[in-house]
Enzyme design. Structure first.
Site, mmCIF file in Angstrom:
data_model
loop_
_atom_site.group_PDB
_atom_site.id
_atom_site.type_symbol
_atom_site.label_atom_id
_atom_site.label_comp_id
_atom_site.label_asym_id
_atom_site.label_seq_id
_atom_site.Cartn_x
_atom_site.Cartn_y
_atom_site.Cartn_z
ATOM 1 N N TYR A 1 -1.687 -0.719 10.296
ATOM 2 C CA TYR A 1 -1.697 -1.044 8.867
ATOM 3 C C TYR A 1 -0.361 -0.664 8.243
ATOM 4 O O TYR A 1 0.276 -1.471 7.559
ATOM 5 C CB TYR A 1 -2.851 -0.317 8.186
ATOM 6 C CG TYR A 1 -3.034 -0.689 6.726
ATOM 7 C CD1 TYR A 1 -3.437 -1.971 6.366
ATOM 8 C CD2 TYR A 1 -2.820 0.243 5.720
ATOM 9 C CE1 TYR A 1 -3.612 -2.323 5.043
ATOM 10 C CE2 TYR A 1 -2.994 -0.098 4.389
ATOM 11 C CZ TYR A 1 -3.385 -1.379 4.045
ATOM 12 O OH TYR A 1 -3.549 -1.721 2.727
ATOM 13 N N SER B 1 0.854 -1.192 0.000
ATOM 14 C CA SER B 1 0.000 0.000 0.000
ATOM 15 C C SER B 1 0.886 1.236 0.000
ATOM 16 O O SER B 1 2.078 1.161 0.325
ATOM 17 C CB SER B 1 -0.879 -0.013 1.254
ATOM 18 O OG SER B 1 -1.463 1.240 1.500
#
Length: 272
Positions: free
Chosen positions: A155, A142
């Site tokens: 995350y 990501s």
């Protein structure tokens, strides 16, 4: 790119929805032999049946990537069904939305178990087969794995950990012909956001971002396929990712401020 994955054995985790499901359908249509892993056996069977009814080849194995033995069975399914592995795509993942002040430690453990350890387990068991085929090991990371994303503490940490693992595997395999790629989608219209964990570990249930402005899972699938075909090291998919990668090299403090400003503008942002 139509023949990029033709006849390749492609193992995909998190294949029952979102990016993983899109990859399964797109790559099967390209002629790949797809092997699907996710927790829901019913969803996997339905997807595999759809692929085979459309003329493709698919196998599946119910897989909780936080369980090493499940990951081993997924790899064994691929080898027993199709004789080897050419591509492993570690896509299974969960997100979160909370600042470090508020988040419970159990949430951070959960993020690491799925996003990092799920990659470790699958890569470990698939590695000998990928080395034999001089294939591709792909981690779906990501933009949060390029720079710390405020409000996404665990995350970002898990995606940085994934990147460190994959980059080290790449270096260790320089002489073995293994291709390792870190792929970094931006915000993508998939149900991962709806199941994102909040500070107490419950699911947020809705997304603060506009669906229409996000990449589609199918777009991500095609870009990853091109990255595999070109044997890229890093696959950046849109302006945000490319800008983050570039600006971080020259103005990291400015990038901090920009990330803070952008993420603080989200509805119900956990920080202001």
């Amino acid at each position: 790119m139509k023949n990029a994955l033709k006849s390749k054995v492609v193992v995909i985790t998190g294949a029952s929805s979102g990016i993983g499901e899109a990859m399964a359908k797109v790559y099967a249509a390209m002629g790949a032999k797809v092997v699907l892993g996710a927790r829901s056996e019913d969803k996997l069977k339905a997807l595999a049946d759809k692929i085979t009814s459309d003329g493709g080849e698919a196998a599946y194995c119910a897989t909780d990537v936080t369980v090493a033995e499940d990951c081993k069975r997924l790899i064994e399914t691929a080898v027993e069904t199709f004789g080897g592995i050419d591509v492993l795509i570690c896509n299974a993942g969960i997100s979160m939305r909370a600042i470090f002040d508020d988040v419970e430690l159990s949430v951070l453990h959960r993020l690491m178990d799925v996003n990092f350890w799920g990659t470790v387990y699958c890569a470990k068991y698939a590695l000998p087969y990928l080395q034999a085929s001089k294939g591709s090991l792909v981690g779906i990371s990501s933009v949060a794995g390029l720079h710390g994303l405020p409000g996404r503490t665990g995350y970002s940490a898990s995606k940085y950990a994934m990147t460190g693992l994959l980059e080290t595997i790449r270096v260790e395999n320089i002489k073995k012909g293994l291709h390792v790629m870190v792929a970094c989608p931006g915000f993508t219209a998939s149900n991962v956001r709806f199941s994102a964990l909040v500070a107490d570990g419950s699911q947020q249930g809705s997304t603060p971002r506009e669906e229409g402005k996000m990449m589609t899972p199918e777009q991500v699938a095609h870009i990853v396929a091109r990255g595999i075909a070109k044997r890229k090291r890093l696959c950046l998919m849109e302006a945000e990712g490319r800008a983050t990668h570039f600006v971080k090299k020259f103005a990291p403090a400015f990038l901090d401020k920009m990330f803070y400003w952008v993420m603080s503008k989200e509805p119900d942002s956990p920080f202001k």
